[in-house]
Design an enzyme around this catalytic site. Structure first.
Site, short mmCIF file in Angstrom:
data_model
loop_
_atom_site.label_atom_id
_atom_site.label_comp_id
_atom_site.label_asym_id
_atom_site.label_seq_id
_atom_site.Cartn_x
_atom_site.Cartn_y
_atom_site.Cartn_z
CB CYS A 1 46.38 27.07 37.11
SG CYS A 1 46.97 28.60 37.89
CB CYS A 2 42.02 25.34 39.57
SG CYS A 2 41.30 26.80 38.79
CB CYS B 1 38.15 26.73 40.89
SG CYS B 1 37.32 26.53 42.47
CB CYS C 1 40.68 32.93 35.48
SG CYS C 1 42.26 32.11 35.19
CB CYS D 1 42.73 34.10 39.91
SG CYS D 1 43.04 32.95 41.27
#
Length: 240
Positions: free
Chosen positions: A120-121, A229, A206, A203
């Site tokens: 995702c990062c 990240c 998280c 985000c």
């Protein structure tokens, strides 16, 4: 000009005992050296408030990039708007990922930040920054040595192995108290969640309030074996 490709140790020094602990001097050197070939990647936490103010003193028309993952707190967008009003000459770019959240869900499943936070990062932060840095030689980051064990050895000027750029970190010697002292002294706009127990803000899925007063990033990816990240790994510094 020092670049990633022709890297040599800069024959300069900065005064870490100056009023800004070398930060203003580093920024003056950076913008005089790189001109339009440098940008600031800002997450708009409190360190960002400080750096934007310092940068505006050196180059009021500087370029600032925010990695707009689509998963940020509303308070993050609120402080961005406040900064735009306070520094109207800055160019603040909200860089979005290639995939929307809906497209990401179709390809990788729902809530990728839970099933594969590193991926995702990669999709929503690392690749967008890579695109933003494609046409510059250097970038500025608000890393401080005090923030976490992974940042204790960062230097003012670094050879960034991940993005193949020169990475400038003006605030390495600043403490958490230094940051807040500067913000209050100059009455700078800052992220509202800092007043609600969030010293480090990313985000919203998280990020939680910090649970360890000795670790300002303890609320990031809480319960997971993840500390960064991925933007700030593989940094090798030269000047302390």
């Amino acid at each position: 000009m020092i670049t990633y490709q022709n890297w040599i140790t800069p024959d300069i020094s900065f005064d870490s005992d100056s009023e800004t602990k070398g930060a203003l001097e580093v920024l003056e050197w950076a913008y005089s050296t790189y001109g339009d070939e440098i940008l600031y990647s800002c997450s708009f936490g409190v360190e960002g408030s400080v750096l934007i103010d310092l940068i505006s003193k050196v180059n009021p028309f500087a370029q600032v990039v925010f990695l707009d993952t689509g998963l940020h707190f509303q308070e993050t967008y609120d402080v961005i708007n406040s900064v735009k009003e306070a520094y109207p000459n800055l160019t603040i770019i909200l860089k979005k990922p290639l995939l929307t959240l809906e497209e990401q869900e179709v390809q990788y499943g729902k809530a990728l930040w839970k099933s594969s936070p590193n991926l995702c990062c990669q999709l929503r932060k690392i690749e967008p920054l890579q695109e933003s840095l494609a046409h510059v030689t250097a970038w500025i980051s608000g890393l401080r040595r005090e923030q976490s064990p992974t940042r204790r050895h960062v230097q003012y000027i670094n050879r960034d192995e991940k993005f193949k750029k020169v990475k400038i970190c003006p605030l390495i010697h600043w403490t958490w108290k230094d940051v807040w002292r500067y913000v209050h002294k100059h009455q700078l706009p800052y992220h509202a969640l800092h007043d609600r127990g969030y010293p480090s803000i990313g985000c919203h899925p998280c990020t939680q309030p910090a649970f360890d007063e000795n670790d300002l990033r303890s609320g990031r990816w809480a319960g997971q074996a993840k500390l960064e990240c991925g933007l700030h790994e593989d940094t090798r510094g030269t000047l302390s």
